[in-house]
Scaffold this active site. Structure first.
Site, PDB file in Angstrom:
ATOM      1  N   GLU A 282       0.846  -1.207   0.000  1.00 10.80           N
ATOM      2  CA  GLU A 282       0.000   0.000   0.000  1.00 10.80           C
ATOM      3  C   GLU A 282       0.879   1.255   0.000  1.00 10.80           C
ATOM      4  OE1 GLU A 282      -3.163  -0.001  -0.620  1.00 10.80           O
ATOM      5  OE2 GLU A 282      -3.161  -2.176  -0.571  1.00 10.80           O
ATOM      6  N   TRP A 285       1.874   1.756  -3.449  1.00  8.28           N
ATOM      7  CA  TRP A 285       0.850   2.387  -4.306  1.00  8.28           C
ATOM      8  C   TRP A 285       0.952   3.908  -4.176  1.00  8.28           C
ATOM      9  CZ3 TRP A 285      -1.961   0.990  -8.294  1.00  8.28           C
ATOM     10  CH2 TRP A 285      -2.291  -0.348  -8.470  1.00  8.28           C
ATOM     11  N   TRP A 314     -19.841  11.559 -20.557  1.00 15.01           N
ATOM     12  CA  TRP A 314     -20.301  11.498 -19.165  1.00 15.01           C
ATOM     13  C   TRP A 314     -21.664  12.152 -19.068  1.00 15.01           C
ATOM     14  CZ3 TRP A 314     -17.253   8.282 -16.668  1.00 15.01           C
ATOM     15  CH2 TRP A 314     -15.902   8.201 -16.987  1.00 15.01           C
ATOM     16  N   ASN A 349     -10.665   2.967   2.677  1.00 12.74           N
ATOM     17  CA  ASN A 349     -10.231   2.750   1.289  1.00 12.74           C
ATOM     18  C   ASN A 349     -11.210   1.906   0.483  1.00 12.74           C
ATOM     19  OD1 ASN A 349      -8.260   2.767  -0.945  1.00 12.74           O
ATOM     20  ND2 ASN A 349      -8.164   0.580  -0.501  1.00 12.74           N
ATOM     21  N   TRP A 367     -15.421  11.429 -13.621  1.00  7.76           N
ATOM     22  CA  TRP A 367     -14.568  11.165 -12.458  1.00  7.76           C
ATOM     23  C   TRP A 367     -13.978  12.443 -11.874  1.00  7.76           C
ATOM     24  CZ3 TRP A 367      -9.403  12.594 -13.151  1.00  7.76           C
ATOM     25  CH2 TRP A 367      -8.984  12.772 -14.471  1.00  7.76           C
ATOM     26  N   TRP A 390      -9.027   7.843  -8.243  1.00  7.26           N
ATOM     27  CA  TRP A 390     -10.185   8.125  -9.103  1.00  7.26           C
ATOM     28  C   TRP A 390     -10.005   7.554 -10.501  1.00  7.26           C
ATOM     29  CZ3 TRP A 390     -15.064   9.238  -8.372  1.00  7.26           C
ATOM     30  CH2 TRP A 390     -15.443   9.612  -7.091  1.00  7.26           C
TER      31      TRP A 390
END
Ligand SMILES: Cc1cc2nc3c(=O)[nH]c(=O)nc-3n(C[C@H](O)[C@H](O)[C@H](O)COP(=O)(O)OP(=O)(O)OC[C@H]3O[C@@H](n4cnc5c(N)ncnc54)[C@H](O)[C@@H]3O)c2cc1C
Length: 473
Positions: A282, A285, A314, A349, A367, A390
């Site tokens: 993590e 990331w 969108w 998360n 987004w 996102w």
């Protein structure tokens, strides 16, 4: 005289720029407060309050080291170079030391300062501090940046086996300098800076003190990391570190986290259990998204990483967006997450993923609107991680989820909040429902008398619509 400029790194331990400045000679510290620029960056009120509280702590810590802190209020960064130059003239400073910030506006600001200082034979020394490895240094065999996390991670693991990133030594107290000649400026509170804003009342949720973040880290490493792999996805459990606000504001460093994680191995890279490895991943990331931000700056200019996804149509649906933002979608796990965000400035998360996927896929809403809302409300709002998260959920990003793999929020809820405890906490109007009904209250009885909205989207139909929208580009 050395000037150490603190930005998103309000701590005195393991601080690259502070350590280098202190090696070069007596130091004075600078912090720039830029409310208008912060507003342009959508920084959340709760995040600014947190920052200003930590600034007060930093001032005391610096005082104990005999380092005076100068505060300058400069609304927009375009005006920073001149004010900083003026300060260096007043203080007879030849060199400014600061840690690199990776956003495009931050890099532009620093380049302008560097250019101006050059003309006056002064310098700005920038240090890598926010990441484990300098941005731009992790490259594949073709000397290109990695775009896939697993390959990036492998490279990081190889580096760890050579040596783990080390913390900078603690600095000694400096010679006492008096700054009578200039106005030092005062640390202000959130209420002083924003007198018309409602008071922030989350200080107890997110305490700030010299030791707090380190205590949180120690508690996580001593008691929780061992269970992290099995428990981290369950939002009602207090099983993740909750260190993100402290890491993002720089109250704790990423090297301190790594060193704590391998403390029992005496600082050697030797993985003992899956919890340790999963937490390390993590942290990587986080590292990956910081490197992506640097190597692909388009992601911080509101552009998707995958250029063709720019063509997606969108939906422009203000009502659906508002229902999502306020936690009134009629889908309990989504509403619980969105209300947790509004109430605490933080969201688990797993629920960040579920809510982001629902907005971008089931509601087919851009987004960027979700990214902005999160940034405006998160205490840990971080351009790189938020954008990365996102774009992952929206399938527009690097190494993101395939567009056809759409989470079903009800199944996610049943799996990760099986008893409905998380929903009960944040959606109290459903608290009396049993563990089966709570995930989808109107499924069996659409006339159930509840003070709770009906779902704003049919999950099956909207799933198909999202897949079609992606297929058509
Ligand atoms: C849509 C979306 C938006 C997000 N926005 C942010 C954000 O603005 N700021 C932020 O710090 N994180 C963000 N994340 C990542 C993640 O949700 C949070 O870092 C995590 O929930 C913080 O809780 P923790 O400190 O208990 O994490 P832990 O599980 O204890 O993890 C330790 C640390 O690793 C880092 N980390 C963990 N997971 C991720 C991840 N997926 N991506 C990047 N870093 C990670 C964080 O620094 C975190 O503090 C986002 C994720 C998604 C899906």
């Amino acid at each position: 005289m050395q000037l150490i400029w603190f930005r998103q790194d309000l701590r005195i331990q393991d601080h690259a720029a502070l350590w280098h400045a202190a090696q070069a000679g007596p130091c004075i510290a600078l912090v720039v407060i830029s409310p208008e620029q912060w507003a342009l960056h959508n920084d959340a009120a709760v995040k600014i309050d947190f920052y200003l509280r930590q600034l007060q702590v930093l001032k005391t810590q610096l005082k104990n080291l005999n380092i005076q802190l100068v505060i300058r209020h400069i609304p927009f960064w375009k005006d920073v170079p001149q004010v900083v130059l003026q300060l260096t003239e007043q203080l007879k400073v030849n060199c400014i030391h600061a840690n690199i910030e990776l956003g495009v506006n931050e890099l532009k600001r620093d380049a302008q300062i560097q250019k101006l200082l050059d003309k006056y034979n002064k310098s700005l020394e920038l240090y890598h501090d926010r990441t484990l490895f300098p941005v731009g240094s992790i490259r594949n065999k073709s000397q290109q940046p990695y775009q896939v996390f697993s390959a990036f991670k492998k490279n990081c693991y190889e580096r760890f086996s050579v040596s783990l990133p080390q913390c900078y030594p603690q600095i000694e107290a400096q010679p006492d300098l008096q700054l009578d000649s200039i106005d030092q400026g005062a640390v202000c509170t959130f209420a002083e800076l924003y007198p018309n804003h409602p008071a922030i009342e989350l200080q107890d949720c997110w305490p700030v003190s010299a030791e707090y973040a380190l205590t949180l880290l120690d508690d996580f490493i001593n008691n929780k990391v061992i269970h992290y792999e099995e428990e981290r996805d369950f939002p009602h459990l207090d099983s993740t570190s909750q260190l993100s606000p402290y890491l993002n504001s720089g109250m704790i460093s990423i090297r301190q986290c790594i060193q704590a994680l391998f403390r029992r191995q005496h600082g050697h890279f030797h993985i003992e259990h899956s919890g340790q490895q999963t937490w390390l991943d993590e942290l990587l990331w986080r590292e990956f998204y910081q490197h992506i931000l640097f190597d692909f700056p388009q992601v911080s200019k509101h552009l998707p990483f995958k250029a063709d996804t720019q063509k997606i149509h969108w939906r422009d649906q203000a009502e659906d967006l508002a229902a999502w933002q306020q936690g009134q979608t009629g889908i309990p796990i989504i509403d619980a997450g969105m209300r947790q965000l509004l109430a605490t400035g933080w969201m688990h998360n797993r629920v960040r993923m579920i809510t982001a996927m629902f907005l971008t896929k089931n509601l087919l809403i851009d987004w960027r609107l979700g990214e902005q809302w999160f940034m405006q409300h998160l205490i840990d709002g971080d351009l790189a991680a938020n954008n990365g998260g996102w774009q992952w959920c929206a399938s527009t990003g690097t190494d993101s989820v395939p567009y056809f793999r759409i989470f079903n929020p009800i199944s996610q809820s049943q799996k990760f909040d099986a008893n409905g405890d998380y929903i009960r906490q944040w959606v109290p109007e459903l608290a009396h429902l049993d563990a089966k009904t709570i995930h989808e209250p109107y499924a069996k009885n659409s006339n159930l008398a509840l003070n709770y909205p009906k779902p704003i989207a049919d999950l099956k139909e909207t799933r198909v619509r999202a897949i079609e929208a992606f297929k058509s580009i």
